[in-house]
Design a protein around this motif. Structure first.
Motif, PDB file in Angstrom:
ATOM      1  N   ASP A  29      15.592  19.707  -9.066  1.00  0.00           N
ATOM      2  CA  ASP A  29      15.602  20.829 -10.023  1.00  0.00           C
ATOM      3  C   ASP A  29      14.187  21.371 -10.254  1.00  0.00           C
ATOM      4  N   ALA A  30      13.247  20.463 -10.398  1.00  0.00           N
ATOM      5  CA  ALA A  30      11.862  20.906 -10.634  1.00  0.00           C
ATOM      6  C   ALA A  30      11.334  21.686  -9.436  1.00  0.00           C
ATOM      7  N   ALA A  31      11.663  21.217  -8.247  1.00  0.00           N
ATOM      8  CA  ALA A  31      11.203  21.915  -7.042  1.00  0.00           C
ATOM      9  C   ALA A  31      11.888  23.281  -6.910  1.00  0.00           C
ATOM     10  N   LEU A  32      13.173  23.323  -7.260  1.00  0.00           N
ATOM     11  CA  LEU A  32      13.902  24.603  -7.214  1.00  0.00           C
ATOM     12  C   LEU A  32      13.288  25.610  -8.181  1.00  0.00           C
ATOM     13  N   PHE A  37      10.031  26.908  -6.883  1.00  0.00           N
ATOM     14  CA  PHE A  37      10.164  27.739  -5.677  1.00  0.00           C
ATOM     15  C   PHE A  37      10.175  29.232  -6.016  1.00  0.00           C
ATOM     16  N   GLU A  38      10.761  29.572  -7.154  1.00  0.00           N
ATOM     17  CA  GLU A  38      10.883  31.001  -7.501  1.00  0.00           C
ATOM     18  C   GLU A  38       9.540  31.707  -7.478  1.00  0.00           C
ATOM     19  N   SER A  39       8.539  31.101  -8.087  1.00  0.00           N
ATOM     20  CA  SER A  39       7.250  31.792  -8.105  1.00  0.00           C
ATOM     21  C   SER A  39       6.371  31.400  -6.915  1.00  0.00           C
ATOM     22  N   TRP A  40       6.443  30.141  -6.480  1.00  0.00           N
ATOM     23  CA  TRP A  40       5.575  29.713  -5.381  1.00  0.00           C
ATOM     24  C   TRP A  40       5.899  30.460  -4.085  1.00  0.00           C
ATOM     25  N   SER A  41       7.184  30.721  -3.861  1.00  0.00           N
ATOM     26  CA  SER A  41       7.574  31.418  -2.634  1.00  0.00           C
ATOM     27  C   SER A  41       7.079  32.864  -2.647  1.00  0.00           C
ATOM     28  N   ARG A  42       6.795  33.384  -3.841  1.00  0.00           N
ATOM     29  CA  ARG A  42       6.284  34.758  -3.953  1.00  0.00           C
ATOM     30  C   ARG A  42       4.773  34.814  -4.092  1.00  0.00           C
ATOM     31  N   THR A  43       4.156  33.664  -4.191  1.00  0.00           N
ATOM     32  CA  THR A  43       2.696  33.624  -4.286  1.00  0.00           C
ATOM     33  C   THR A  43       2.120  34.038  -2.939  1.00  0.00           C
ATOM     34  N   SER A  44       1.029  34.770  -2.949  1.00  0.00           N
ATOM     35  CA  SER A  44       0.533  35.283  -1.661  1.00  0.00           C
ATOM     36  C   SER A  44       0.111  34.142  -0.756  1.00  0.00           C
ATOM     37  N   GLY A  81      -0.393  15.924   5.485  1.00  0.00           N
ATOM     38  CA  GLY A  81      -0.160  16.954   6.505  1.00  0.00           C
ATOM     39  C   GLY A  81       1.245  17.540   6.384  1.00  0.00           C
ATOM     40  N   MET A  82       2.237  16.671   6.278  1.00  0.00           N
ATOM     41  CA  MET A  82       3.623  17.163   6.148  1.00  0.00           C
ATOM     42  C   MET A  82       3.777  17.964   4.846  1.00  0.00           C
ATOM     43  N   THR A  83       3.152  17.460   3.788  1.00  0.00           N
ATOM     44  CA  THR A  83       3.279  18.117   2.480  1.00  0.00           C
ATOM     45  C   THR A  83       2.602  19.491   2.491  1.00  0.00           C
ATOM     46  N   MET A  84       1.391  19.531   3.013  1.00  0.00           N
ATOM     47  CA  MET A  84       0.644  20.801   2.982  1.00  0.00           C
ATOM     48  C   MET A  84       1.269  21.845   3.899  1.00  0.00           C
ATOM     49  N   ALA A  85       1.795  21.411   5.046  1.00  0.00           N
ATOM     50  CA  ALA A  85       2.453  22.375   5.938  1.00  0.00           C
ATOM     51  C   ALA A  85       3.633  23.015   5.216  1.00  0.00           C
ATOM     52  N   ALA A  86       4.383  22.183   4.485  1.00  0.00           N
ATOM     53  CA  ALA A  86       5.560  22.697   3.777  1.00  0.00           C
ATOM     54  C   ALA A  86       5.145  23.683   2.686  1.00  0.00           C
ATOM     55  N   ILE A  87       4.145  23.319   1.907  1.00  0.00           N
ATOM     56  CA  ILE A  87       3.860  24.179   0.741  1.00  0.00           C
ATOM     57  C   ILE A  87       3.055  25.421   1.119  1.00  0.00           C
ATOM     58  N   VAL A  88       2.201  25.330   2.115  1.00  0.00           N
ATOM     59  CA  VAL A  88       1.440  26.531   2.477  1.00  0.00           C
ATOM     60  C   VAL A  88       2.392  27.588   3.053  1.00  0.00           C
ATOM     61  N   SER A  89       3.536  27.120   3.559  1.00  0.00           N
ATOM     62  CA  SER A  89       4.553  28.039   4.079  1.00  0.00           C
ATOM     63  C   SER A  89       5.414  28.622   2.959  1.00  0.00           C
ATOM     64  N   GLY A  90       5.167  28.200   1.726  1.00  0.00           N
ATOM     65  CA  GLY A  90       5.878  28.784   0.590  1.00  0.00           C
ATOM     66  C   GLY A  90       7.023  27.945   0.054  1.00  0.00           C
TER      67      GLY A  90
END
Ligand code: NAP
Ligand code: MG
Length: 533
Positions: free
Chosen positions: A97-100, A103-110, A207-216
């Motif tokens: 739930d916290a990740a969901l 996601f709303e704002s992080w996926s829209r972050t530049s 590495g796995m974590t940063m690849a996931a989050i830098v992709s939004g």
């Protein structure tokens, strides 16, 4: 935003040209007195921080559970590195739930902002390099150079994936149909599970974590039970570097309860896993089954084990081959997915090679990691038992114990001597199964082609090397040696981010090629937009 259908990821005026080109982080030179001093100081500093209790962090808030788990120092098993909250199946929903929500704002972050988070992480770790390495010495028993390499790779992943995200955001427009404006954009997937191993507890976890989050995307990070501290520390760094709450949710918990339920959760969109073949296949199967309410096919990125071989031709330079095999087999006590666990040697140089291999191996030191030996401990009592079992079995199956073969009885830690077993035959247990310890099988072959056939004849296909002075044999290896990472006249460990994108064939995994130009695409989906003009 119920279905995570975020259409709206506009990278907007990204200028990756302002960035310096990617360069690997240099290794620390421990021959220099000032670096030795700095490392000793860092070890002392970290020693005073051992044994603390860490909370899980979900949506930016500390969470405690009733059950606790401990991470211990394999050089001194009575020494607790950190105490952790042991999440169970019931803790999955709040984390997802916290990740969901994030996601709303992080996926829209530049993309620029997301990449900058990674660049700040890189800079922070650079400034704290010795301390970071010291944590690895205590938590998983890496010697100084191995710990430094893990830290350097972590920094490299941050710098590399930051640049990759910017590059992909700038990707060229597709073919333009007359009367239309056609676009092609990469957008994130959603909420992912990141499940990491203990053997590169910083680089692979981060590495796995940063690849996931830098992709939004946003994630739930479940680190290995043997390496929870470095993951908790990494999440602290992410927070200090400005990561919004909920983008990475840190949850210590066992693989078989928390991890398992996390993979099954219907709102998990992808699973990024590195670990053993058996667990990887189990996750693959779990993820394939659609759960009630699930509206997508989960994507799995699975990097698994190896049975990596070095083939030594009759025309090889043994002055290169012997140290290359020793370094590949016994670095970090053979606990690398890329470790050489089979030396396949042309019968014309077999005896000479073996003699020199034994001589060099017997010079290796084994002991507590903080003292910086060649080999520290293996990770746990269970691992030590398994490894000793493989040695016994290899001898029962006809292998000759050339050197090593025992645990160090006079030491409290989980130490095993570097072990060489010769006269191993193709198909033997030691020739086929991943041991994940300091055990090298030496196999005789009648020529180079036969050596390559033996090398290829396992279910794995991760790394491999050949030593030869013949151009023809090098070309033959390039064609025939079926591994994700092939090396020629050098060791088969030590892949460098950018230069050696990493990932294996067959049961070694999905060949995701971490640290390569295709990796971030695994964490994204592409959207094609055609607007009629
Ligand atoms: P592992 O035992 O497979 O564990 C990996 C992770 O999976 C841990 O976080 C573990 O949690 C979790 N896990 C276990 N059971 C699970 C389940 N049912 N559902 C979800 N998660 C579960 O591997 P390891 O011993 O940590 O690492 C060594 C292995 O990793 C070796 O086989 C090595 O070759 C491989 N490896 C491969 C690569 C590569 O790039 N190909 C790189 C490094 C390592 P717990 O710790 O709580 O059990
Ligand atoms: Mg430990």
């Amino acid at each position: 935003m119920a279905n995570l259908q975020n259409n709206d990821i506009v990278p907007s005026n990204v200028e990756s040209s302002a960035l310096a080109p990617f360069k690997n982080e240099p290794f620390i030179d421990f021959k220099r007195a000032e670096n030795v001093r700095a490392m000793r100081e860092a070890l002392e500093k970290v020693r005073h921080q051992l044994g603390r209790e860490y909370e899980n962090v979900v949506g930016g808030r500390g969470v405690r559970t009733e059950n606790k788990a401990q991470s211990i120092n394999p050089s001194h098993p009575e020494q607790v590195v950190g105490t952790f909250q042991k999440a169970g199946a019931e803790d999955v929903q709040p984390a997802v739930d916290a990740a969901l929500a994030a996601f709303e704002s992080w996926s829209r972050t530049s993309v620029r902002e997301r990449a900058e988070l990674l660049f700040r992480v890189a800079q922070t770790l650079r400034e704290r390099k010795f301390e970071w390495a010291a944590w690895l010495v205590f938590e998983v028993g890496k010697n100084w150079a191995e710990a430094d390499a893990d830290v350097g790779e972590t920094i490299d992943f941050a710098e590399f994936y930051g640049r990759e995200a910017l590059r992909l955001a700038e990707s060229k427009p597709p073919i333009q149909l007359p009367g239309e404006r056609d676009e092609f954009r990469y957008i994130p997937l959603g909420v992912g599970a990141v499940i990491s191993p203990w053997n590169f507890p910083s680089a692979i976890m981060a590495g796995m974590t940063m690849a996931a989050i830098v992709s939004g995307n946003t994630v739930v990070l479940k680190p290995s039970g043997d390496a929870m501290t470095i993951a908790a520390k990494f999440c602290e760094v992410l927070g200090q570097c400005g990561m919004p709450d909920g983008v990475v949710n840190f949850v210590a918990g066992s693989g078989s309860s928390f991890g398992n339920e996390l993979v099954k959760h219907p709102r998990i969109r992808f699973i990024s896993f590195t670990g053993s073949k058996d667990v990887g296949l189990h996750i693959h199967e779990l993820a394939a089954k659609a759960q009630p309410g699930q509206i997508w096919i989960k994507r799995t990125i699975l990097e698994m084990g190896g049975k990596d071989a070095i083939v030594v031709a009759a025309d090889a330079d043994l002055d290169e081959a012997v140290p290359g095999v020793v370094a590949s087999a016994f670095g970090f006590s053979g606990q690398k997915c890329s470790a050489c666990s089979r030396a396949i040697v042309d019968e014309r140089v077999y005896e000479k090679f073996l003699e020199r291999l034994k001589e060099r191996t017997e010079k290796l030191t084994v002991g507590p990691a903080e003292e910086n030996p060649n080999l520290g401990p293996v990770i746990s009592a269970a691992a030590r038992k398994t490894i000793l079992g493989y040695i016994e079995k290899a001898v029962q199956e006809g292998g000759h114990l050339i050197t090593g073969g025992r645990a160090l009885e006079n030491q409290e830690g989980y130490f095993i001597e570097p072990t060489i077993i010769s006269e191993v035959e193709p198909g033997d247990t030691l020739e086929q199964q991943e041991v994940f310890g300091p055990v090298l099988a030496v196999i005789r072959c009648k020529d180079f082609s036969a050596g390559l056939r033996i090398a290829n004849d396992t279910e794995f296909g991760l790394t491999g090397s050949v030593y030869t002075s013949s151009e023809e044999k090098m070309a033959q290896a390039e064609r025939e040696f079926h591994v994700g990472n092939l090396y020629i006249n050098r060791k088969c460990t030590g892949a460098m981010v950018g230069a050696h994108p990493f990932g294996g064939f067959n049961m070694s995994g999905t060949d995701s090629k971490a640290g390569g130009p295709d990796y971030l695409l695994l964490f994204m989906q592409a959207k094609s937009i055609a607007r009629k003009l």
